[in-house]
Every structure is written in C-alpha cells, then in structure tokens.
Design a protein around this motif. Sequence first.
Motif, PDB file in Angstrom:
ATOM      1  N   ASP A 110       0.834  -1.210   0.000  1.00  0.00           N
ATOM      2  CA  ASP A 110       0.000   0.000   0.000  1.00  0.00           C
ATOM      3  C   ASP A 110       0.866   1.257   0.000  1.00  0.00           C
ATOM      4  N   GLN A 111       1.915   1.270   0.809  1.00  0.00           N
ATOM      5  CA  GLN A 111       2.816   2.418   0.862  1.00  0.00           C
ATOM      6  C   GLN A 111       3.525   2.619  -0.465  1.00  0.00           C
ATOM      7  N   ASP A 113       2.389   1.724  -3.461  1.00  0.00           N
ATOM      8  CA  ASP A 113       1.412   2.289  -4.386  1.00  0.00           C
ATOM      9  C   ASP A 113       1.232   3.784  -4.130  1.00  0.00           C
ATOM     10  N   ALA A 114       1.107   4.144  -2.872  1.00  0.00           N
ATOM     11  CA  ALA A 114       0.912   5.554  -2.538  1.00  0.00           C
ATOM     12  C   ALA A 114       2.089   6.403  -2.999  1.00  0.00           C
ATOM     13  N   THR A 118       0.070   8.587  -5.923  1.00  0.00           N
ATOM     14  CA  THR A 118      -0.675   9.704  -5.338  1.00  0.00           C
ATOM     15  C   THR A 118      -0.579  10.962  -6.189  1.00  0.00           C
ATOM     16  N   VAL A 119       0.298  10.965  -7.193  1.00  0.00           N
ATOM     17  CA  VAL A 119       0.346  12.109  -8.114  1.00  0.00           C
ATOM     18  C   VAL A 119      -0.890  12.119  -9.014  1.00  0.00           C
ATOM     19  N   SER A 121      -5.047  11.860  -9.446  1.00  0.00           N
ATOM     20  CA  SER A 121      -6.253  12.079  -8.647  1.00  0.00           C
ATOM     21  C   SER A 121      -6.888  10.716  -8.381  1.00  0.00           C
ATOM     22  N   GLY A 122      -7.818  10.682  -7.444  1.00  0.00           N
ATOM     23  CA  GLY A 122      -8.515   9.430  -7.156  1.00  0.00           C
ATOM     24  C   GLY A 122      -9.183   8.863  -8.398  1.00  0.00           C
ATOM     25  N   HIS A 125      -6.513   7.490 -10.858  1.00  0.00           N
ATOM     26  CA  HIS A 125      -5.995   6.209 -10.377  1.00  0.00           C
ATOM     27  C   HIS A 125      -7.005   5.094 -10.650  1.00  0.00           C
TER      28      HIS A 125
END
Length: 147
Positions: A110-111, A113-114, A118-119, A121-122, A125
């Motif tokens: 998860d980290q 991927d983030a 995270t660049v 938008s939801g 993604h």
Amino acid sequence: MSDIPDLTAHTGYLLRMVSNAVSQKFARDVEGEGVTVAEWAMLRSLYGSDATTPSDLVRKMGMTKGAISKLADRLLDKGLIARTGSNRGQSLSLSPAGAQRVPILAALADQNDAAFFTVLSGEEHKQLRDLLHGLIKTHGLTTMPVD
C-alpha cells in the motif's frame, strides 16, 4: 531513420518504465522483511484460505509446479508456511508467523502504491486500474508478476 519513433512513443516501454520503478522499490522493501516478491505473492495467495495444494497454487499463481515447489521450500525454511500430508497429497498453509507477516507486507505494498500513484487524482488512479484490469481480461493474463 527519422521515421522510427522514440522509445517513449511506445506504450509498452512506458509501462515497463513505471513497472520497473514500482517493482524494484517494492522488492527492496519486502527484502527488508526477509522475503522476495515471489514469496510475498505466495504468502498473500495463502492468506485467508484453508490449506491449499501446490497444484491449486500453480493454477492460482500461474507459475510452474517447480517454481511453486522452490518457493514453498524457501518459505518452509523461513518458518512462514507449513506443509501437511504426504508427498502424494501435500497441502500448504500459512504458519502463525506467516499469517502475522502478511499484513505487514500488505502495508508495504500500500505504501509503495501511494508513493508512486498519489500524483494521480482518485479518479485518474481508478481509471488507470480499470484500464489495466481491462487489458488483463482481454488478453487472458493470469500469471502473477513476481520477478
């Protein structure tokens, strides 16, 4: 010669560039936890399920029987899985130590991927994931990317 496009004109090249960066960072992270990406994939495949036969893992992970056997041997040596039954009818399951390790490794995924996505938008993604799932389905891809 000018009619040959630059490497970055190829979608596959761009996917590989991103994939390599994401994968290599994750491989370093899980190595810090004492496992490889392939071992993580097997641990995750066993997580939340009853004892599983190596043949079921071959189908689930899209790997050869030999590759599954080698992974299982390494994870057995590390005490992260257990083997029950005879050579004829073996089953594999997570050991208590393996079951404790999976959430830690999942958090690293998860980290990772983030850190990379995270660049976006939801919605971007989600669109990227939907497009990738569509390509996977269309091309019948089943082999887990573990190397």
